[in-house]
Design a protein around this motif. Structure first.
Motif, PDB file in Angstrom:
ATOM      1  N   VAL A  23       0.830  -1.197   0.000  1.00 31.97           N
ATOM      2  CA  VAL A  23       0.000   0.000   0.000  1.00 31.97           C
ATOM      3  C   VAL A  23       0.868   1.252   0.000  1.00 31.97           C
ATOM      4  CG1 VAL A  23      -0.230  -0.059   2.536  1.00 31.97           C
ATOM      5  CG2 VAL A  23      -1.873   1.255   1.185  1.00 31.97           C
ATOM      6  N   ASN A  24       0.498   2.175  -0.884  1.00 31.42           N
ATOM      7  CA  ASN A  24       1.145   3.493  -0.864  1.00 31.42           C
ATOM      8  C   ASN A  24       0.364   4.329   0.141  1.00 31.42           C
ATOM      9  OD1 ASN A  24       2.789   5.624  -1.470  1.00 31.42           O
ATOM     10  ND2 ASN A  24       1.657   6.222  -3.301  1.00 31.42           N
ATOM     11  N   SER A  25       0.766   4.205   1.407  1.00 35.20           N
ATOM     12  CA  SER A  25      -0.055   4.730   2.488  1.00 35.20           C
ATOM     13  C   SER A  25      -0.114   6.249   2.509  1.00 35.20           C
ATOM     14  CB  SER A  25       0.419   4.163   3.831  1.00 35.20           C
ATOM     15  OG  SER A  25       1.818   4.025   3.874  1.00 35.20           O
ATOM     16  N   SER A  26       0.875   6.920   1.936  1.00 37.79           N
ATOM     17  CA  SER A  26       0.873   8.386   1.894  1.00 37.79           C
ATOM     18  C   SER A  26       1.426   8.850   0.552  1.00 37.79           C
ATOM     19  CB  SER A  26       1.741   8.959   3.018  1.00 37.79           C
ATOM     20  OG  SER A  26       1.247   8.559   4.273  1.00 37.79           O
ATOM     21  N   LEU A  27       1.069  10.089   0.214  1.00 38.88           N
ATOM     22  CA  LEU A  27       1.515  10.613  -1.081  1.00 38.88           C
ATOM     23  C   LEU A  27       2.929  11.162  -1.025  1.00 38.88           C
ATOM     24  CD1 LEU A  27       0.767  11.427  -3.999  1.00 38.88           C
ATOM     25  CD2 LEU A  27       0.121  13.660  -3.084  1.00 38.88           C
ATOM     26  N   CYS A  28       3.242  11.914   0.021  1.00 33.97           N
ATOM     27  CA  CYS A  28       4.511  12.636   0.086  1.00 33.97           C
ATOM     28  C   CYS A  28       5.380  12.062   1.198  1.00 33.97           C
ATOM     29  CB  CYS A  28       4.293  14.113   0.374  1.00 33.97           C
ATOM     30  SG  CYS A  28       3.239  14.916  -0.814  1.00 33.97           S
ATOM     31  N   HIS A  29       6.659  12.199   1.002  1.00 38.52           N
ATOM     32  CA  HIS A  29       7.588  11.655   1.985  1.00 38.52           C
ATOM     33  C   HIS A  29       8.738  12.624   2.182  1.00 38.52           C
ATOM     34  CE1 HIS A  29       5.261   8.209   0.496  1.00 38.52           C
ATOM     35  NE2 HIS A  29       5.370   7.780   1.740  1.00 38.52           N
ATOM     36  N   GLY A  30       8.680  13.381   3.246  1.00 35.28           N
ATOM     37  CA  GLY A  30       9.782  14.253   3.605  1.00 35.28           C
ATOM     38  C   GLY A  30      10.874  13.450   4.278  1.00 35.28           C
ATOM     39  N   PHE A  31      12.010  14.081   4.433  1.00 35.99           N
ATOM     40  CA  PHE A  31      13.125  13.394   5.094  1.00 35.99           C
ATOM     41  C   PHE A  31      13.639  14.270   6.229  1.00 35.99           C
ATOM     42  CE2 PHE A  31      17.757  12.681   5.560  1.00 35.99           C
ATOM     43  CZ  PHE A  31      17.724  11.346   5.942  1.00 35.99           C
ATOM     44  N   ILE A  32      13.998  13.613   7.328  1.00 34.27           N
ATOM     45  CA  ILE A  32      14.556  14.322   8.476  1.00 34.27           C
ATOM     46  C   ILE A  32      15.777  13.566   8.955  1.00 34.27           C
ATOM     47  CG2 ILE A  32      14.118  15.132  10.833  1.00 34.27           C
ATOM     48  CD1 ILE A  32      11.136  14.966  10.169  1.00 34.27           C
ATOM     49  N   PHE A  33      16.826  14.315   9.225  1.00 34.83           N
ATOM     50  CA  PHE A  33      17.947  13.718   9.948  1.00 34.83           C
ATOM     51  C   PHE A  33      18.239  14.608  11.149  1.00 34.83           C
ATOM     52  CE2 PHE A  33      22.453  13.378  10.979  1.00 34.83           C
ATOM     53  CZ  PHE A  33      22.471  12.044  11.358  1.00 34.83           C
ATOM     54  N   ASP A  34      18.172  14.017  12.327  1.00 35.44           N
ATOM     55  CA  ASP A  34      18.385  14.770  13.562  1.00 35.44           C
ATOM     56  C   ASP A  34      19.634  14.281  14.261  1.00 35.44           C
ATOM     57  OD1 ASP A  34      15.998  16.025  13.138  1.00 35.44           O
ATOM     58  OD2 ASP A  34      14.961  15.192  14.874  1.00 35.44           O
ATOM     59  N   MET A  35      20.314  15.197  14.927  1.00 40.16           N
ATOM     60  CA  MET A  35      21.351  14.763  15.857  1.00 40.16           C
ATOM     61  C   MET A  35      21.311  15.635  17.100  1.00 40.16           C
ATOM     62  SD  MET A  35      24.839  15.788  13.949  1.00 40.16           S
ATOM     63  CE  MET A  35      25.203  17.417  13.355  1.00 40.16           C
ATOM     64  N   ALA A  36      21.611  14.985  18.214  1.00 35.48           N
ATOM     65  CA  ALA A  36      21.481  15.658  19.496  1.00 35.48           C
ATOM     66  C   ALA A  36      22.672  15.327  20.370  1.00 35.48           C
ATOM     67  CB  ALA A  36      20.204  15.203  20.208  1.00 35.48           C
ATOM     68  N   GLY A  37      23.086  16.317  21.145  1.00 36.96           N
ATOM     69  CA  GLY A  37      24.043  16.082  22.214  1.00 36.96           C
ATOM     70  C   GLY A  37      23.359  16.343  23.535  1.00 36.96           C
ATOM     71  N   VAL A  38      23.364  15.367  24.421  1.00 35.95           N
ATOM     72  CA  VAL A  38      22.707  15.557  25.713  1.00 35.95           C
ATOM     73  C   VAL A  38      23.678  15.238  26.838  1.00 35.95           C
ATOM     74  CG1 VAL A  38      20.504  14.834  24.718  1.00 35.95           C
ATOM     75  CG2 VAL A  38      21.811  13.221  26.091  1.00 35.95           C
ATOM     76  N   GLU A  39      23.419  15.870  27.955  1.00 41.41           N
ATOM     77  CA  GLU A  39      24.207  15.573  29.138  1.00 41.41           C
ATOM     78  C   GLU A  39      23.237  15.126  30.233  1.00 41.41           C
ATOM     79  OE1 GLU A  39      27.347  18.384  29.946  1.00 41.41           O
ATOM     80  OE2 GLU A  39      27.098  18.001  32.086  1.00 41.41           O
ATOM     81  N   VAL A  40      23.580  14.015  30.861  1.00 43.38           N
ATOM     82  CA  VAL A  40      22.720  13.467  31.904  1.00 43.38           C
ATOM     83  C   VAL A  40      23.369  13.744  33.254  1.00 43.38           C
ATOM     84  CG1 VAL A  40      21.622  11.410  32.814  1.00 43.38           C
ATOM     85  CG2 VAL A  40      21.941  11.658  30.349  1.00 43.38           C
ATOM     86  N   ASP A  41      22.612  14.381  34.097  1.00 42.61           N
ATOM     87  CA  ASP A  41      23.090  14.669  35.445  1.00 42.61           C
ATOM     88  C   ASP A  41      22.742  13.470  36.321  1.00 42.61           C
ATOM     89  OD1 ASP A  41      23.345  15.470  38.100  1.00 42.61           O
ATOM     90  OD2 ASP A  41      22.888  17.562  37.634  1.00 42.61           O
ATOM     91  N   VAL A  42      23.749  12.708  36.725  1.00 49.19           N
ATOM     92  CA  VAL A  42      23.450  11.476  37.456  1.00 49.19           C
ATOM     93  C   VAL A  42      22.947  11.767  38.868  1.00 49.19           C
ATOM     94  CG1 VAL A  42      25.010  10.013  36.146  1.00 49.19           C
ATOM     95  CG2 VAL A  42      25.860  11.213  38.151  1.00 49.19           C
TER      96      VAL A  42
END
Lengths: 178, 984
Positions: free
Chosen positions: B649-668
């Motif tokens: 099934v072609n469930s949707s007509l359009c297909h955007g693209f996303i590439f994310d990157m994140a830097g996080v710091e966890v305070d223990v």
């Protein structure tokens, strides 16, 4: 304050955006309902009715207050400011409102009234706020559309404009520590 | 003719919507006036997760001041039929409980009164007798053979079980060098728009017609569901939407059942009825995204190339599989390989029911659940194969020259260059900066991690994708469903000004501005000359089943339809102008408010004159032009065909693209996750308004952030709903939402009129898993459960809690340790009473004494020597309500000890518990009364007062014994009981 009877209505008179108004209110009538449905000032919105979302923020004698946690009878004699009272003329926008429009600091606009009212009160107190300070003021408001950054940009710009400073380039600044 | 001069489209114009919204002149549903005589509704909701309704007594409520009607399930069932569902199972989808309640918050009765305050007063006077049933809240538990069954006629809680196979997954797994697997339990959350639902309904008994105003968002396929439920043809259900709607994020699809309820209330009350949902109702019963348990396996080559995926998804749709569910499960069906070139997939999709609120549209709609599993898997492949996570992503991305690209399960990815977008996101020092920050933080001993996510964002849903849940044979029988009709109307009035109407009902997306830009460009007019109307009236506007604002279809489909309608009208105007100016229509240009012959400056007409001609001088219309007054375009893309025999099934007509990157710091120490950097790269095709696109991305990011760190619609094991306020269901505020960097590349969609694709939902799909990957990297852990609250982070990183001091443990002995989901309130205390044990014992068995010492007691009646009934008013935090209580004494050991068991129930909730009281002689002829108790509370009180319950229980029970002490020694006012006990 006189003792009020739950079974009867009481005349409440105050000024709303500089104009005298009055209405009949049961003691339990919320200020939000009085303003919106009693007086037709529907710009103040109700988002949670438990004082968290901030959409209903109004100024009572210049101080921000949650209208959803305020009874109409508490407004007796007060000077109340709502979002309808922020623009200098009916067909103009305030400096802050214009900055919001420039920065796309609103999408659905439901939370916006409360934010504008809070910022208006805060900038009177602190005309030169840092981004961090503005974020803390804004943390009393929930906005589900914008991710807040455009609101911060608009507020910083409007504050500078109100101080008579030239507009700064927001791209130069270091993001606040959140 | 091709004479467009693009000038407005693509600019970040100030929005025409904003001035009204900024000055308090918005027209949201509760801002609109109502007809004189309009009544107000309030809804009584179930405090039980699962119970038979044994009796409902409404006469006291009906007799209260201002009350016009009280409506219960039986009344609803008399006037309506259950709402049609997408699944063919024996489940009746009533919008209000009939005979049985199946989730906390389910409507049980409606009071219609002169104002909302009176209506809410009367709710408290309705007496419902419930017969509680065992409940199930966990989807895996719901699959067990001994699980309580929600709908007896369905035979079980598994209401759909389908297997799909594309390519040759068995061979790929058999040949694979590695297999990597993740198991995910994705939690429930929701869009939480700041404006809640609202409905104003009216019924005309002579025409048997409903007129319903609601802040509904579509899809308007639901209109057919509503009309059928109300037992009227579609033309007797006029559904209208207000001009403004305070956010939706999919959720306002869920107002639909209330259109039925309030419609019926208006019919029974014989007057218009208005209902505005409150926040507790919204969080507890509006619309949740599905929670889902996913096991995802990959067959992987030695260098990290994925050759096959094996998905096992167990979708929890709550208590009723309400239309359009199980669409959340099938919306992504064509996209189950994400951004990757993977030839083979096996999928097993199961839908289960549990005693929780029904699910529906929430921004991201299936994407967060899918990508959380898929992109966690990508990271696990890198970790387990000891590869660079970026290398694993890059090697699997669909290559640049492959578009349009057909995925294994049938989606046709319209355009893109994923590798280029990926490389650009990492370039210009962005990755290097992130790595340097990580290295510096780690060198300083801090826990810093980097996460990535690559996501394909589908938009413009195929109205037929949901039928993939049926077998090919069932689809054949039901008739094929497909397409995605978008509609737009352009009208010219007698002075030649241009109006636009679309059937899209925005909730803050700036449709009026963008449509003005698009249409102004077609006619060569100033943007401000175009007036756009976006409120919808199904009684007179053009619409179809795909109408509405969802699946990010505005820019791609609706703005395109407006462009199409404007272009058709412009071509007619060109023919008119051509005949007036004596040139071929193809030689006519539109610019600067003029219509002119190209290359001949002398021959020009004002736009308004040409545009008004059809009104004033129809006799001058050239041959072949019927009118140039109004043009309605319907547009549906041919690429959106029905699912094939092979379930592709072609469930949707359009297909955007996303590439994310994140830097996080966890305070223990605190368990806090701080987002240090976040970069999001988007390809959403042509950008029609950069400011609004950025707004969608930032807003989606903030919601993704909330889903990652804060938001969960939480239920206890007994089905009690626990997050009924914004103090329990936490949304990110400005102090938790960082600024982010937004990047774009643009590959236009060849399938949409303007080359645009959707952009509204992508970060709800990419951000949770990108942040989770970063946290996993920071902590070096494999499994993470959202939301990543400080308590969960602490459990992952911190040393075990130190043992309680010995003395404390002794005191709490015998009470048992809390287990997850156990909300029992436990406590103990003691009080000294200036009376001998015999006297105290007598007091505990005496009706009058109990009446005077039970906090908030209005009266006690004795049903037997050891069984009492009481009427009490109790307050928990802000919530004070009247309850009925029953108290039984057992295990009597006069005058030394007794067990007190009790239950309370009322409009605000239910509670139950037991305690052991011991009486020990103390000095001066007194008694030491010691007690320990265990209690649980459900219903509204649990949903909004969970944080306060422990304290409230302690206070109320303490008050009871303090009052006992006072009563025993009224002459000694200084001798107040000391409350020594503390809860573990």
């Amino acid at each position: 304050m006189p003792r009020l009877n739950a079974a009867t209505r009481h005349r409440v008179a105050f000024t709303l955006n500089g104009k005298p108004v009055s209405l009949e209110a049961e003691p339990r009538l919320l200020a939000t309902d009085a303003l919106r449905h009693g007086l037709g000032a529907t710009g103040t919105h109700v988002g949670c009715e438990h004082g968290v979302c901030g959409a209903c923020t109004i100024q009572i004698d210049g101080q921000p207050a949650r209208a959803c946690l305020t009874l109409a009878v508490q407004l007796e004699g007060a000077a109340v400011t709502t979002v309808e009272g922020l623009a200098p003329e009916r067909d103009r926008l305030s400096v802050m409102q214009a900055a919001f429009r420039r920065h796309h600091a609103l999408q659905c606009g439901f939370c916006t009234a409360g934010i504008l009212v809070s910022l208006d009160a805060y900038l009177r107190e602190q005309p030169a706020p840092s981004e961090q300070e503005l974020r803390e003021v804004l943390s009393g408001h929930l906005c589900r559309c914008t991710g807040y950054t455009p609101i911060i940009r608009a507020a910083l710009e409007a504050a500078a404009c109100l101080r008579g400073e030239p507009l700064s380039q927001p791209s130069d600044r270091e993001p606040a520590h959140v | 003719m091709k004479i467009e001069t693009i000038s407005w489209t693509g600019q970040s114009l100030e929005r025409v919507e904003d001035a009204a919204l900024l000055t308090g002149r918005g027209r949201f549903i509760d801002d609109l006036g109502v007809r004189p005589g309009t009544l107000h509704a309030a809804i009584l909701r179930s405090p039980h997760a699962h119970a038979d309704i044994l009796a409902v007594e409404v006469s006291a409520a009906a007799a209260m001041p201002g009350v016009a009607a009280v409506i219960i399930g039986r009344d609803l069932a008399r006037l309506t039929t259950p709402m049609v569902a997408g699944l063919k199972v024996a489940v009746e989808n009533w919008p209000m409980a009939v005979e049985r309640v199946r989730y906390v918050g389910e409507p049980v009765a409606i009071v219609v009164a002169r104002d909302r305050y009176l209506a809410e007063d009367a709710l408290d006077a309705i007496e419902v007798e419930y017969g509680p049933l065992p409940c199930v809240v966990d989807p895996l538990a719901s699959l067990q053979s001994d699980a309580p069954v929600l709908h007896d006629r369905a035979g079980g809680n598994l209401v759909s079980d389908r297997r799909f196979r594309y390519g040759d997954p068995e061979a790929a797994f058999a040949d694979s060098a590695h297999r990597v697997e993740v198991t995910i339990a994705y939690p429930r959350n929701t869009g939480a728009p700041m404006e809640t639902f609202g409905v104003v309904a009216e019924y005309d008994p002579h025409e048997d017609a409903y007129d319903i105003l609601a802040n509904f968002q579509g899809p308007f396929s639901i209109h057919a569901v509503l009309a059928r439920s109300l037992k009227v043809p579609g033309n007797r259900l006029r559904l209208r939407m207000p001009p403004e709607s305070g956010g939706s994020f999919g959720v306002k699809q869920g107002v639909a059942p209330y259109a039925v309820l309030i419609g019926v209330a208006a019919r029974i009350a014989g007057a218009p009825v208005k209902w505005i949902e409150d926040r507790l109702e919204h969080l507890g019963a509006a619309v949740a995204a599905t929670n889902r348990v996913t096991t995802l396996k990959a067959a992987v080559t030695a260098d990290g190339r994925i050759t096959a995926l094996d998905w096992d998804q167990i979708e929890d749709c709550g208590a009723y599989p309400r239309a359009p569910e199980p669409a959340t499960l099938y919306r992504m069906h064509g996209n189950m390989t994400g951004a990757y070139d993977i030839a083979s997939i096996a999928i097993r999709n199961r839908v289960v029911l549990t005693n929780k609120a029904p699910t529906g549209l929430v921004r991201g709609f299936g994407g967060p659940q899918v990508y959380y599993a898929l992109e966690r898997l990508m990271q696990r492949i890198a970790v387990e194969l000891e590869l660079d996570p970026l290398a694993v992503i890059r090697t699997n991305l669909i290559p640049g020259g492959a578009f349009p690209y057909r995925t294994a399960s049938g989606a046709l990815y319209d355009s893109g260059d994923y590798v280029q977008a990926f490389d650009l996101a990492l370039a210009e020092g962005r990755l290097a900066d992130l790595e340097a920050r990580r290295d510096a933080a780690r060198a300083a001993g801090r826990r810093y991690g980097i996460g990535f996510a690559a996501v394909v964002e589908p938009s413009v849903s195929n109205m037929g994708y949901i039928t993939t849940v049926l077998t090919a044979a069932e689809r054949q029988k039901a008739g094929p469903k497909n397409g995605a009709q978008a509609t737009a109307t352009i009208a010219l009035d007698p002075v030649g000004s241009v109006s636009v109407h679309v059937a899209s009902v925005p909730q803050g997306q700036g449709h009026r501005t963008v449509l003005a830009q698009v249409v102004a460009d077609v006619f060569g007019l100033p943007c401000e000359a175009i007036r756009v109307v976006v409120d919808l009236d199904t009684g007179k506007d053009a619409w179809s089943i795909a109408s509405g604002n969802y699946s990010s279809r505005f820019a791609a489909a609706v703005a395109g339809a407006a462009h199409l309608a404007a272009t058709r009208l412009r071509d007619k105007l060109a023919a008119i102008a051509g005949s007036q100016l004596g040139v071929e229509p193809a030689q006519i240009g539109f610019a600067g408010g003029a219509v002119f012959a190209k290359g001949d400056a002398a021959r020009t007409l004002p736009f308004g004159r040409v545009a008004a001609l059809s009104h004033w001088s129809p006799a001058l219309l050239p041959a072949g032009v019927d009118q140039a007054i109004r043009e309605t375009a319907f547009w549906t893309p041919p690429e959106l065909s029905a699912p094939g025999e092979d379930d592709a099934v072609n469930s949707s007509l359009c297909h955007g693209f996303i590439f994310d990157m994140a830097g996080v710091e966890v305070d223990v120490e605190t368990g806090k996750v701080r987002i240090d950097r976040y970069v999001t790269m988007h390809d959403c095709g042509r950008v029609l308004h950069p400011g609004m696109v950025e707004g969608q991305i930032r807003g989606g990011f903030a919601q993704g952030l909330g889903a990652t760190l804060f938001e969960e619609l939480a239920y206890a094991d007994d089905g009690a709903f626990l997050t009924g306020t914004f103090a329990d269901y936490l949304l990110p505020t400005a102090t938790e939402t960082p600024d982010i960097e937004v990047l774009h590349i643009e590959t236009r969609s060849p399938f949409t009129p303007l080359g645009a694709k959707g952009v509204g939902e992508g970060n709800c799909m990419s951000t949770p898993v990108c942040l989770a990957n970063a946290v996993a990297d920071a902590l070096g852990v494999a499994e993470l459960k959202l939301p990543l609250t400080p308590a969960r982070i602490a459990a992952l990183v911190a040393a075990p809690e130190p043992a309680l001091p010995e003395t404390h443990r002794q005191r709490t002995g015998g009470l048992g340790a809390a287990k997850p989901g156990d909300r029992a309130l436990r406590g103990q205390g003691q009080a000294e009473v200036a009376a001998a044990p015999d006297a105290v014992w007598a007091m505990l068995l005496d009706v009058d004494t109990l009446a005077s010492i039970i906090p908030g007691c209005h009266g006690v009646s004795k049903l037997s020597e050891t069984h009492f009934k009481a009427d009490v008013t109790l307050g928990v935090g802000p919530v004070k309500g009247r309850y009925k209580a029953q108290i039984r004494l057992s295990d009597l050991d006069a005058p030394r000890a007794a067990t007190l068991s009790g239950s309370v129930w009322g409009a605000l909730g239910t509670g139950g518990g037991s305690g052991r009281v011991t009486l020990t002689p103390a000095g001066e002829g007194g008694t030491l009364v010691a007690y320990s108790y265990e209690a649980a509370v459900g219903g509204k009180v649990a949903a909004i007062g969970g944080r306060l319950l422990d304290g409230a229980a302690r206070a109320i029970i303490g008050q009871f014994f303090a009052a006992l002490a006072r009563r025993a020694s009224p002459a000694r006012p200084g001798f107040i009981a000391r409350m020594l006990g503390r809860r573990p």
